[in-house]
Design a protein around this motif. Structure first.
Motif, PDB file in Angstrom:
ATOM      1  N   GLU A   1       0.599   5.239   0.815  1.00 32.33           N
ATOM      2  CA  GLU A   1      -0.335   6.004   1.869  1.00 32.33           C
ATOM      3  C   GLU A   1       0.276   7.538   1.467  1.00 32.33           C
ATOM      4  O   GLU A   1       1.953   7.506   1.393  1.00 32.33           O
TER       5      GLU A   1
ATOM      6  N   PHE B   1      -4.525   9.050   2.430  1.00 33.36           N
ATOM      7  CA  PHE B   1      -5.382   8.384   1.073  1.00 33.36           C
ATOM      8  C   PHE B   1      -3.556   6.889   1.032  1.00 33.36           C
ATOM      9  O   PHE B   1      -2.947   7.006   1.701  1.00 33.36           O
ATOM     10  N   SER B   2      -4.551   6.158   0.715  1.00 37.05           N
ATOM     11  CA  SER B   2      -3.836   4.565   0.438  1.00 37.05           C
ATOM     12  C   SER B   2      -4.215   3.922  -0.375  1.00 37.05           C
ATOM     13  O   SER B   2      -5.600   4.041  -0.317  1.00 37.05           O
ATOM     14  N   LYS B   3      -4.016   3.471  -1.222  1.00 42.54           N
ATOM     15  CA  LYS B   3      -4.202   2.744  -2.234  1.00 42.54           C
ATOM     16  C   LYS B   3      -3.464   1.253  -2.879  1.00 42.54           C
ATOM     17  O   LYS B   3      -2.119   1.839  -2.147  1.00 42.54           O
ATOM     18  N   LYS B   4      -3.348  -0.220  -2.481  1.00 40.08           N
ATOM     19  CA  LYS B   4      -2.387  -0.900  -3.350  1.00 40.08           C
ATOM     20  C   LYS B   4      -2.256  -0.467  -4.114  1.00 40.08           C
ATOM     21  O   LYS B   4      -2.248  -0.341  -5.584  1.00 40.08           O
ATOM     22  N   THR B   5      -0.629  -0.502  -4.342  1.00 39.38           N
ATOM     23  CA  THR B   5       0.094  -0.603  -5.328  1.00 39.38           C
ATOM     24  C   THR B   5      -0.209  -1.486  -6.670  1.00 39.38           C
ATOM     25  O   THR B   5      -0.680  -2.294  -6.503  1.00 39.38           O
TER      26      THR B   5
ATOM     27  N   ASP C   1      -5.446  11.755  -6.228  1.00 40.36           N
ATOM     28  CA  ASP C   1      -5.656  10.302  -7.407  1.00 40.36           C
ATOM     29  C   ASP C   1      -7.084  10.962  -8.177  1.00 40.36           C
ATOM     30  O   ASP C   1      -7.871   9.725  -8.092  1.00 40.36           O
TER      31      ASP C   1
ATOM     32  N   LYS D   1       1.239  -1.192   0.093  1.00 35.67           N
ATOM     33  CA  LYS D   1      -0.076  -0.302  -0.097  1.00 35.67           C
ATOM     34  C   LYS D   1       0.555   1.488   0.004  1.00 35.67           C
ATOM     35  O   LYS D   1       1.877   1.327   1.022  1.00 35.67           O
TER      36      LYS D   1
END
Length: 188
Positions: free
Chosen positions: A111, A144-148, A130, A109
């Motif tokens: 962040e 904010f976080s998301k999977k790479t 994003d 992730k």
């Protein structure tokens, strides 16, 4: 003593018309002091000495001293509150954006934290990460976080922040890209 305190009153009240309006009635303690002495301020101190014991005079002077201290403190607080409380000459605002890492493994992730200055809510920041608006947390910044992606490579996430500049009163917008690399884990 009465004339000196009266002169003090006049010098304070004649400093500013708003100060006079606010504090003229608060100087009524002088009338109370004179009435406690049961004397007119024009009379000589000999007559005051004859009508009051030393202890009662000390008590009255202590009351007067306390009243003067109170009016000094409230006047100072009033002036402090009225002077320059909304002027930010030495304040500057700068967007603060951080990420947890520049190099990530597939499936990790990423962040991103974004805010203004010292993460101030007072400048009404709006964060866009994003392509999506991200609400501020209680601390005053957006997370904010998301999977790479599963595929190795270099990536970027656009980050934008709008805020009200407290010096100019105008809305400003700052935009940047957070860059990161997805790399395969090394075999050891």
């Amino acid at each position: 003593l009465i004339s000196r305190v009266t002169n003090y009153k006049e010098s304070v009240l004649n400093t500013d018309s708003m100060l006079k309006e606010e504090f003229e009635k608060k100087f009524m303690f002088l009338n109370r002091f004179i009435s406690l002495l049961s004397e007119d301020s024009i009379l000589k101190s000999e007559k005051i000495k004859r009508n009051h014991t030393d202890i009662s005079l000390i008590s009255l002077l202590t009351i007067l001293q306390n009243d003067i201290t109170i009016i000094e403190n409230t006047t100072t607080a009033y002036c402090d509150a009225k002077s320059g409380c909304m002027i930010f000459f030495f304040d500057s605002y700068s967007p603060l954006i951080s990420q947890n890492s520049n190099t990530l493994s597939p499936g990790d992730k990423i962040e991103i934290k974004a805010g203004i200055g010292n993460f101030s809510k007072a400048v009404l920041p709006k964060c866009f990460i994003d392509g999506k608006k991200v609400d501020l947390g209680e601390e005053g910044f957006a997370i904010f976080s998301k999977k790479t992606p599963a595929i190795e490579g270099k990536y970027k996430i656009p980050v934008g922040i709008s805020f009200i500049n407290q010096i100019t009163g105008k809305e400003e917008f700052f935009e940047t890209n957070i860059q990161y690399t997805v790399a395969k884990e090394c075999d050891q």
